[in-house]
Enzyme design. Structure first.
Site, short mmCIF file in Angstrom:
data_model
loop_
_atom_site.label_atom_id
_atom_site.label_comp_id
_atom_site.label_asym_id
_atom_site.label_seq_id
_atom_site.Cartn_x
_atom_site.Cartn_y
_atom_site.Cartn_z
N LYS A 1 101.35 27.65 -55.93
CA LYS A 1 100.49 27.15 -56.85
C LYS A 1 99.08 27.25 -56.37
O LYS A 1 98.70 26.88 -55.26
CB LYS A 1 100.82 25.62 -57.29
CG LYS A 1 99.81 25.18 -58.22
CD LYS A 1 100.30 23.32 -58.77
CE LYS A 1 99.56 23.03 -59.79
NZ LYS A 1 99.91 21.58 -60.30
N SER B 1 101.19 20.86 -65.02
CA SER B 1 100.11 21.95 -64.63
C SER B 1 100.72 23.31 -63.98
O SER B 1 100.14 24.21 -63.83
CB SER B 1 99.11 21.32 -64.15
OG SER B 1 99.54 20.67 -62.80
N SER C 1 103.55 17.07 -63.24
CA SER C 1 103.38 18.33 -63.08
C SER C 1 104.31 19.21 -62.41
O SER C 1 104.16 20.59 -62.18
CB SER C 1 101.92 18.78 -62.54
OG SER C 1 100.85 18.57 -63.78
#
Ligand code: GLN
Length: 497
Positions: free
Chosen positions: A80, A155, A179
């Site tokens: 990420k 996210s 997330s």
């Protein structure tokens, strides 16, 4: 041998260690697949071909030299874009960091390197991890491989889409309010939020420091457990990092046995606002747990209903402070520095141009909640609710070993469907937020497809702080049961890309 990109992390590492395939071949296969399909998904913001190939070559060299290889040596991973990686573009999904190359590695990155994991690149995300759909990325949304018109969650949506579409067997995400678990649930894979403090936050660009936690996404529970053990453990560079042994999550994933466990069903999660197909699959999973030998009890957690509003005061409050550092002076973007503008003007212009609408909304909300005269009414009150939620968990874990609920109230929604309605978007994290506020461990494991839309549903398993092994034990039992009955993992039912 099966296509290299279809292998689990465990199978990949075994094939490399056994000399059936080289780490370079494995990495090349994944990079080729990214090149072939990622224009449809947009899971990656940056593909680090050179860095990945260098890491893969060193695994092959180590093997040739007869050096011992770790359990994930040569396994590709998607990272990420919220983690710093030395000299690799790091944006956090924001224009304000565009062009920034961090001078240092996050601890998670250092540990991945030490485990000889091959980092393929940086994945898309909601700007500064604020969102549940990846639509808040300044660089455009990521799509769900099950249905390209739908969101992959957020996210950590680039990470979930990568794993679900076989661009990487493993990914790292972060979970502040859901997330990791929510994107895992809506893409049919496994995602885990470790106990707060279990994985170092050093080099994790902060959204809400008292809630942020990094964790694994994978197609199997055992793969997630191996990644968990690779990144977890005490780090003197993070003052909130816990200095106790990492819970035995790999052993628990291998155990995959719920006989004799007491499983609590959270009474407050369900009913109005929950998609019928999601509730049906959740109830099936609870019945399976009973058949596998768990004792099921209903548990009430009366304060969980206040978790969402408390979160939307605490998280924005912390973000309004954390994001003050993006001022056009230190990192990335600088706007309006024309030689006549004052420092304050350049800061204001940079922040106006560099942050997206949701980030601005949170900064304003948080600044308001912390302002004098309102602090006690909003931030102080939210902190009291946080304590009540922890007490609900403590009371529940006095009588049960784990709690279960649906991970999300609905399956993956359509791109654009909630983009203009912040409240609708916030509801995606209704069931996941309590574990962030209390800091305990929680996992999402696939438990079937919703009848209405044929999209994946996740079962959330929550365990006490530092009992992360329990969520793996239950998750692995559900996964094994699914495999026994269907002959494959749920993710293998996803349409081919
Ligand atoms: N969707 C939640 C939010 O927008 C949680 C995000 C997260 O866990 N990073 O804040």
């Amino acid at each position: 041998m099966t296509e290299l990109t279809r292998l689990s992390a465990v199978q990949t590492a075994a094939a490399i260690a056994g000399g059936e395939v080289s780490a370079v071949e494995v990495t090349r296969a994944h990079l080729d697949r990214i090149a072939a399909v990622d224009d449809k998904l947009h899971a990656f913001l940056h593909v680090d071909t050179e860095g990945a190939m260098t890491a893969a070559r060193s695994v092959d060299e180590a093997r040739a030299a007869g050096d011992p290889l770790g359990p994930l040596a040569g396994v590709p991973l998607a990272l990420k874009d919220v983690f710093t990686q030395q000299n690799v573009p790091t944006t956090c999904g924001s224009k304000i960091l565009e062009g920034w190359r961090p001078p240092y590695d996050a601890t998670v990155v250092r540990r991945l390197r030490a485990a000889s994991v091959v980092i393929l690149g940086k994945t898309n995300m909601d700007e500064f991890a604020m969102g549940s759909s990846t639509e808040n990325s300044a660089f455009g949304p990521t799509r769900n491989p099950w249905d390209l018109e739908r969101v992959p969650g957020g996210s950590s949506g680039g990470s979930s889409a990568s794993v679900a579409s076989y661009l990487a067997p493993l990914a790292i995400g972060t979970d502040t309010g859901g997330s990791i678990r929510q994107p895992a649930a809506v893409t049919g894979i496994v995602g885990v939020k470790p106990t707060y403090g279990g994985v170092s936050r050093y080099g994790l660009i902060a959204f809400s420091s008292s809630l942020d936690q990094a964790g694994p996404l994978a197609r199997t529970v055992l793969d997630a457990a191996l990644l968990h053990e690779a990144i977890a453990g005490h780090d003197p560079l993070d003052s909130t990092s816990i200095d106790t042994p990492v819970p035995p999550v790999v052993a628990a994933a291998r155990q995959a046995d719920v006989r004799g466990m007491r499983v609590g069903v959270v009474k407050e999660f369900g009913g109005e606002g929950y998609q019928p197909g999601v509730e049906a699959r959740f109830l099936d999973a609870v019945n399976r747990l009973a058949e596998l030998g768990a004792e099921i009890v209903e548990v009430s957690c009366p304060s969980f209903g206040y978790a969402l509003p408390a979160y939307y005061l605490i998280a924005p409050s912390e973000c309004s402070s954390n994001l003050a550092r993006f001022d056009g002076m230190r990192y990335g973007l600088r706007v309006g520095d024309d030689g006549t503008a004052s420092v304050a003007e350049v800061m204001a212009r940079t922040r106006a141009a560099g942050f997206g609408a949701e980030v601005k909304r949170r900064i304003m909300l948080g600044t308001y909640a912390l302002s004098s005269g309102y602090y006690d009414a909003y931030y102080g009150q939210a902190q009291k609710v946080r304590t009540l939620i922890s007490r609900d968990f403590d009371a529940a874990f006095g009588t049960v070993d784990v709690l279960v609920s649906p991970t999300t109230p609905t399956s993956a929604f359509k791109i654009g469907e909630r983009a203009d309605d912040p409240m609708a978007m916030y509801l995606a994290d209704l069931c996941t937020i309590p574990s962030n506020l209390a800091g305990n461990a929680a996992l999402s494991v696939p438990c079937g497809l919703a009848d209405e839309d044929g999209l994946p549903v996740g079962l959330q398993v929550m365990a006490p702080t530092l009992a992360d092994d329990r969520v793996y034990r239950v998750g692995a039992a559900i996964e094994a049961d699914y495999r026994d009955r269907h002959g494959h993992l749920l993710i293998e039912e996803a349409p081919a890309l």
